[in-house]
Design an enzyme around this catalytic site. Structure first.
Site, PDB file in Angstrom:
ATOM      1  N   CYS A 151       0.837  -1.196   0.000  1.00  0.00           N
ATOM      2  CA  CYS A 151       0.000   0.000   0.000  1.00  0.00           C
ATOM      3  C   CYS A 151       0.874   1.249   0.000  1.00  0.00           C
ATOM      4  CB  CYS A 151      -0.930  -0.011   1.212  1.00  0.00           C
ATOM      5  SG  CYS A 151      -1.926   1.492   1.358  1.00  0.00           S
ATOM      6  N   CYS A 154      -0.382   4.045   2.311  1.00  0.00           N
ATOM      7  CA  CYS A 154      -0.115   3.826   3.734  1.00  0.00           C
ATOM      8  C   CYS A 154       1.342   4.115   4.080  1.00  0.00           C
ATOM      9  CB  CYS A 154      -0.414   2.379   4.115  1.00  0.00           C
ATOM     10  SG  CYS A 154      -2.014   1.775   3.608  1.00  0.00           S
ATOM     11  N   ASP A 155       2.249   3.632   3.242  1.00  0.00           N
ATOM     12  CA  ASP A 155       3.658   3.579   3.629  1.00  0.00           C
ATOM     13  C   ASP A 155       4.574   4.507   2.850  1.00  0.00           C
ATOM     14  OD1 ASP A 155       2.917   1.583   5.423  1.00  0.00           O
ATOM     15  OD2 ASP A 155       3.234  -0.004   3.945  1.00  0.00           O
TER      16      ASP A 155
END
Length: 328
Positions: A151, A154-155
């Site tokens: 993701c 997300c990261d």
């Protein structure tokens, strides 16, 4: 559908308190599940949503959603899903943040079990979606959270100034790569073919982005590093040569697996684990309906999932109207 049917079958409790029996239980809380819940709850059907492993579905890991109708400037994925959840709850749906661990579709009412609860339902909508497919490497598991991600939204911010690798060639891979250019020094897309499968507009954006380059006809055979990722081992499929490609992170975007493990032996699926449907949203089990990525390996869009959720809810409403009328 007559009001008498609704009144005789619904006993909605204020505050969303849990009960042992519901008219319809929806498994999954992505666009398909929550859209279905909006429709069933608005139709005064006693509705329980069991959210699953990722409440809100994959859009909870998405940045700006640009292609969902009604938002000309886009909307943040988690915001969209929280709005859907609030809308379902407004109409009276109960949403339980829990995971279904087993089901029994052999008898009606159907039985849905979580870790410590048991529920019955006259109808079920399966909207459990799909999960990212993995490379299947031991090193992939070893470096999970240490440079391997599924993701970018997300990261991505954790990889500022890094050289990154994205594995895949479809829309997801190119979207991940484009997003990562906001943080990364360089992004290399590793794809096993010599052309992308992504949509034309995404390809154009990738080809014209100076931070993105391509490693064609190649696969990642291993992920290397000490405490964190520092390289991948690449195999060129045309020459069979192997070489190391330095990078600070690997983002895997090679497709998804339907979340249907708990339904094996209970319902008809294809060879890939997607649930088979007939008559729009019906499974082979009378009273069990299906919506979204759990049966759709082709479109896999938030708007199509929502559309399937609407269809499944309307089909459930008709099914229950006939069932309750017959049982009078």
């Amino acid at each position: 559908m007559s009001n008498s049917i609704h009144i005789s079958t619904i006993s909605m409790e204020e505050g969303g308190e849990l009960k042992p029996k519901y008219s319809v239980i929806i498994l999954g809380s992505g666009p398909a599940g929550l859209t279905a819940a909006i429709y069933t709850a608005r139709a005064k059907l006693d509705t329980l949503v069991i959210s699953g492993n990722l409440p809100g579905g994959q859009l909870m890991n998405t940045g700006t959603v640009e292609n969902f109708p009604g938002f000309p400037h886009g909307i943040f994925g988690p915001e969209l899903m929280m709005n859907m959840r609030a809308q379902a709850e407004r109409f009276g749906a109960t949403i339980l943040d829990d995971v279904a661990t087993s089901v029994d579709f052999m008898h009606n009412p159907f039985i849905i079990n979580t870790v410590d609860k048991r529920f019955e339902a006259d109808a079920v909508i399966i909207a459990t979606g799909a999960s990212p497919r993995k490379l299947g490497l031991k090193s992939e598991e070893r470096f999970a959270g240490k440079g391997v991600s599924y993701c970018a939204t997300c990261d991505g911010p954790f990889f500022k100034g890094e050289d990154l690798v994205v594995v895949g060639g479809g829309d997801s891979a190119v979207e991940e790569a484009l997003f990562l250019t906001k943080f990364a020094n360089r992004v290399q897309i590793v794809h096993r073919r010599d052309k992308l499968r992504a949509s034309k507009i995404l390809q154009e954006r990738a080809f014209t982005n100076p931070k993105i380059s391509f490693v064609w006809n190649s696969v990642v055979e291993d992920i290397l590093g000490d405490r964190k990722v520092n390289a991948v081992l690449i195999r060129d499929l045309t020459t069979d040569k192997r070489y190391e490609l330095k990078c600070g992170g690997v983002f895997v975007a090679i497709g998804h697996e339907p979340n249907t493990q708990i339904f094996k032996g209970q319902i008809d699926m294809d060879e890939h684990g997607y649930i088979k449907v007939r008559d729009r949203t019906r499974s082979n089990i009378d009273g069990v309906f299906v919506a979204g990525d759990v049966h759709d390996p082709v479109y896999r869009q938030a708007i199509t999932a929502a559309g399937f959720g609407c269809m499944a809810a309307l089909d459930v409403e008709r099914y229950l109207a006939e069932k309750y009328h017959h049982n009078k």
